[in-house]
Design a protein around this motif. Structure first.
Motif, PDB file in Angstrom:
ATOM      1  N   LEU A 110       0.832  -1.203   0.000  1.00  0.00           N
ATOM      2  CA  LEU A 110       0.000   0.000   0.000  1.00  0.00           C
ATOM      3  C   LEU A 110       0.868   1.254   0.000  1.00  0.00           C
ATOM      4  O   LEU A 110       1.655   1.489   0.912  1.00  0.00           O
ATOM      5  CB  LEU A 110      -0.917  -0.011   1.226  1.00  0.00           C
ATOM      6  N   ASP A 111       0.737   2.066  -1.052  1.00  0.00           N
ATOM      7  CA  ASP A 111       1.497   3.311  -1.120  1.00  0.00           C
ATOM      8  C   ASP A 111       0.626   4.489  -1.568  1.00  0.00           C
ATOM      9  O   ASP A 111       1.132   5.557  -1.845  1.00  0.00           O
ATOM     10  CB  ASP A 111       2.711   3.156  -2.036  1.00  0.00           C
ATOM     11  N   PHE A 112      -0.664   4.294  -1.656  1.00  0.00           N
ATOM     12  CA  PHE A 112      -1.651   5.333  -1.973  1.00  0.00           C
ATOM     13  C   PHE A 112      -1.471   5.943  -3.365  1.00  0.00           C
ATOM     14  O   PHE A 112      -2.005   7.006  -3.646  1.00  0.00           O
ATOM     15  CB  PHE A 112      -1.670   6.435  -0.913  1.00  0.00           C
ATOM     16  N   THR A 113      -0.703   5.294  -4.246  1.00  0.00           N
ATOM     17  CA  THR A 113      -0.628   5.752  -5.630  1.00  0.00           C
ATOM     18  C   THR A 113      -1.358   4.792  -6.564  1.00  0.00           C
ATOM     19  O   THR A 113      -1.696   5.166  -7.672  1.00  0.00           O
ATOM     20  CB  THR A 113       0.835   5.890  -6.089  1.00  0.00           C
ATOM     21  N   THR A 114      -1.565   3.556  -6.111  1.00  0.00           N
ATOM     22  CA  THR A 114      -2.327   2.589  -6.895  1.00  0.00           C
ATOM     23  C   THR A 114      -3.517   2.114  -6.081  1.00  0.00           C
ATOM     24  O   THR A 114      -3.497   2.125  -4.852  1.00  0.00           O
ATOM     25  CB  THR A 114      -1.470   1.378  -7.286  1.00  0.00           C
ATOM     26  N   VAL A 115      -4.546   1.692  -6.775  1.00  0.00           N
ATOM     27  CA  VAL A 115      -5.770   1.295  -6.104  1.00  0.00           C
ATOM     28  C   VAL A 115      -5.802  -0.200  -5.782  1.00  0.00           C
ATOM     29  O   VAL A 115      -6.580  -0.632  -4.934  1.00  0.00           O
ATOM     30  CB  VAL A 115      -6.997   1.699  -6.964  1.00  0.00           C
ATOM     31  N   TRP A 116      -4.950  -1.000  -6.401  1.00  0.00           N
ATOM     32  CA  TRP A 116      -5.049  -2.442  -6.260  1.00  0.00           C
ATOM     33  C   TRP A 116      -4.788  -2.967  -4.854  1.00  0.00           C
ATOM     34  O   TRP A 116      -5.511  -3.866  -4.412  1.00  0.00           O
ATOM     35  CB  TRP A 116      -4.135  -3.126  -7.279  1.00  0.00           C
ATOM     36  N   PRO A 117      -3.803  -2.477  -4.121  1.00  0.00           N
ATOM     37  CA  PRO A 117      -3.640  -3.009  -2.754  1.00  0.00           C
ATOM     38  C   PRO A 117      -4.855  -2.727  -1.858  1.00  0.00           C
ATOM     39  O   PRO A 117      -5.252  -3.588  -1.066  1.00  0.00           O
ATOM     40  CB  PRO A 117      -2.397  -2.298  -2.231  1.00  0.00           C
TER      41      PRO A 117
END
Length: 77
Positions: free
Chosen positions: A40-47
């Motif tokens: 989770l890094d808040f740049t992608t929605v997949w996690p």
């Protein structure tokens, strides 16, 4: 002696193999959630989507699919 011998508690409601399978499935969902949090890094929605699906699975598998939500209803009077 019990007043009503018909309403005894059920012992060994699930076999051991069924309990192990349920534990393994829910533990796999938990581990998948931990891995998704590490991505989770808040740049992608997949996690976050994986985390939401893990929550839904961990909540609805015991409640709806293996019907744990009504397991005590036969003992309530």
């Amino acid at each position: 002696m019990a007043d009503n011998a018909e309403n005894r508690p059920i012992e060994n409601e699930n076999p051991l193999v069924g309990n192990i399978v349920i534990f393994v499935v829910l533990m796999a969902i938990f581990v998948l959630g931990l891995v998704a949090v590490s991505w989770l890094d808040f740049t992608t929605v997949w996690p976050m989507a994986v985390l939401i699906l893990c929550f839904v699975g961990a909540f609805f598998i015991p409640m709806a699919i293996i019907s744990r939500s009504d397991s005590g209803s036969e003992h309530r009077n």
